[in-house]
Design a protein around this motif. Structure first.
Motif: not given
Length: 284
Positions: A264, A262, A91, A89, A225, A33, A257-260
């Motif tokens: 791809e 992290n 931002k 996560m 995850c 991150r 993208n699976d942001d939570i």
């Protein structure tokens, strides 16, 4: 490595609480991150709070806690399941100097969402951010929403997280009028002794050495995850072959993208063809 939540009860005071400790799970949340230190600190405290609240889930479901604002940290989001699978996560701006929580988040709100299979509708609570720290924000939330006087003590480092929750139950004043004040004062001494490196039982015995403590079994916390291509494939099928092919034609691949988590997902033409072929005929 030790990742757990452990509830306890100060029996003669009618005060309940919980201890949370994370190390390897916390390191997995941070992996790759590169958050600035102030963001790591906020996310760590939020992780502890989410587990202290999510530990009360007794049926299949998910608790999601989100802080949003107009500051350099625009969003913090954590969620956990009834099995204490945690993910989260932030931002934020890439460069952040150490600031107060209010400066980092700006004007914003706390959004708490509870989604359980047994509920007809998802429950959501949205309130303004009220407090100068994460602990103050959530102590205020507990006091207002659950009508339970609450204290939290939260500690975050790059390698571990520790949290301690105290809640005053309805009969506390009847059992001991000074009990809550005494318990708060004793819990606050954890700042002085760095007890969070010890097992939960030893922490509680040292803090509340004159009280009768009932300690419940610890519950394990896991990183929430895992790669889930089936979910991605289902999303693409719902989007429809025509639209997916248009994306594929324009960019040469489909990138999700699976942001939570992290993560791809990159899908080429052969993979997309297999996704829709395996789905069988689509009925409109």
């Amino acid at each position: 490595m030790s990742n757990y939540v452990q509830r306890f009860l100060l029996e003669n005071l009618d005060i309940r609480g919980a201890v949370v400790h994370l190390d390897s799970v916390w390191q997995e949340i941070l992996a790759g991150r590169g958050y600035p230190d102030p963001v790591t600190h906020l996310l760590g405290e939020m992780s502890a709070v989410t587990l202290l609240m999510g530990e009360n889930l007794k049926q299949t479901g998910r608790l999601t806690i989100q802080l949003t604002g107009n500051g350099p940290v625009s969003m913090l989001i954590l969620d956990c399941t009834e099995n204490l699978q945690l993910r989260g996560m932030a931002k934020c701006d890439p460069l952040i100097e150490t600031q107060s929580v209010l400066e980092l988040l700006g004007h914003g709100k706390l959004i708490l969402t509870l989604d359980m299979q047994s509920m007809r509708e998802t429950y959501q609570s949205i309130v303004p951010l009220n407090g100068n720290t994460i602990t103050e924000i959530f102590e205020h939330y507990f006091n207002q929403s659950e009508q339970l006087q609450t204290r939290m003590f939260l500690f975050t480092a790059n390698n571990a997280i520790f949290g301690l929750l105290l809640q005053k139950l309805p009969n506390a004043d009847l059992l001991d009028p000074d009990g809550w004040t005494r318990a708060e004062a004793l819990a606050a001494t954890i700042h002085e002794h760095q007890l969070f490196d010890l097992p939960a039982e030893e922490i509680l015995i040292r803090l509340f050495y004159e009280e009768t403590i009932r300690v419940y079994d610890a519950r394990s916390v896991q990183y929430g995850c895992k790669a889930n291509p089936a979910k991605i494939y289902a999303m693409l099928r719902a989007l429809g072959r025509e639209e997916v092919d248009a994306i594929l034609h324009e960019f040469g691949e489909v990138v999700i993208n699976d942001d939570i988590c992290n993560r791809e997902y990159r899908l080429d033409a052969l993979t997309i063809d297999a996704v829709f072929r395996d789905a069988g005929p689509t009925i409109h």
